[in-house]
Scaffold this motif. Structure first.
Motif, PDB file in Angstrom:
ATOM      1  N   ASN A  85      14.709  56.361  14.972  1.00  0.00           N
ATOM      2  CA  ASN A  85      13.272  56.400  14.725  1.00  0.00           C
ATOM      3  C   ASN A  85      12.687  57.768  15.093  1.00  0.00           C
ATOM      4  N   ASN A 114      10.969  59.442  25.607  1.00  0.00           N
ATOM      5  CA  ASN A 114      10.633  59.261  24.193  1.00  0.00           C
ATOM      6  C   ASN A 114       9.124  59.087  24.035  1.00  0.00           C
ATOM      7  N   MET A 166      13.812  52.650  24.567  1.00  0.00           N
ATOM      8  CA  MET A 166      14.773  53.673  24.985  1.00  0.00           C
ATOM      9  C   MET A 166      16.084  53.016  25.372  1.00  0.00           C
ATOM     10  N   HIS A 182      16.276  53.791  18.742  1.00  0.00           N
ATOM     11  CA  HIS A 182      15.113  54.609  19.100  1.00  0.00           C
ATOM     12  C   HIS A 182      15.340  56.065  18.687  1.00  0.00           C
TER      13      HIS A 182
END
Length: 223
Positions: A78, A207, A1, A75
């Motif tokens: 992704n 996340n 993160m 991140h």
């Protein structure tokens, strides 16, 4: 993160520079794609700021998921590939979840990318976001502002934007300042400290994998 750092003052100082860099490229245009939806704001000050909330999904969906993300956050890239795509198929397209994208700015490059993504309006935003997230390594890898600006221009053209439209968007300092102020207000309201962060029906989540997110959503849906 990715962790939030105080870059707001720096970002405001370089907005005009971004507009200059963006007038420099002259690569050939290419055809584009995309689709989006907008519903009423349920966050901090979008109406007052003039910033358009970028929303995907039915306004009547029982779950509202707000994603706080940066276009320069790996991140987040992704998340868009591994989580948002199946989420759209399983929950958004079936009317169970609506997704709101909230910009977070770590640096000037993230602000430039956001302005490019928003340049085509609601109709092109989500397709632009897909292109930027999927190609993040490619357009950020040089670290050079001139090269990055040229790569962002290419992304804009892939989405069907013309040179004049892109230049006009990047010269809009008032819009840039509004975006930064709006982003800061939203992050303060939801106590955002890193990206991606999720607000699901008012509750904050960090996340996570799609499997874990499905458990959260299914529980809220009573499944």
């Amino acid at each position: 993160m990715n962790r939030i750092v105080p870059v707001i003052v720096v970002v405001l100082a370089i907005v005009a520079g971004g507009a200059w860099w963006f007038t420099q490229g002259d690569e050939a245009p290419a055809p584009g794609q995309t689709q989006t939806e907008q519903t009423a704001d349920d966050g901090a000050g979008a109406a007052e700021s003039g910033v358009t909330e970028m929303v995907m999904g039915s306004p009547d969906a029982p779950i509202t998921l707000i994603e706080y993300a940066s276009f320069t956050c790996p991140h987040c890239a992704n998340f868009h590939e591994a989580v948002l795509k199946p989420l759209k198929a399983d929950y958004v397209d079936t009317g169970k979840v609506k997704v709101i994208f909230r910009d977070v700015y770590f640096d000037k490059i993230g602000l430039w990318a956001s302005m490019v993504a928003r340049c085509g309006g609601e109709e092109r935003f989500w397709g632009m976001t897909d292109l930027l997230m999927k190609g993040q390594r490619s357009w950020t890898q040089s670290g050079d502002p001139v090269t990055i600006a040229g790569e962002l221009n290419k992304v804009g053209r892939l989405a069907g934007l013309g040179d004049d439209q892109l230049k006009a968007c990047m010269k809009d300092e008032d819009k840039a300042k509004s975006l930064v102020a709006w982003s800061e207000a939203n992050m303060t309201k939801h106590e955002i400290t890193g990206t991606p962060s999720l607000i699901i029906n008012g509750e904050k989540y960090s996340n996570q994998s799609y499997a874990d997110l499905k458990k959260v959503l299914d529980a809220k849906l009573g499944g």
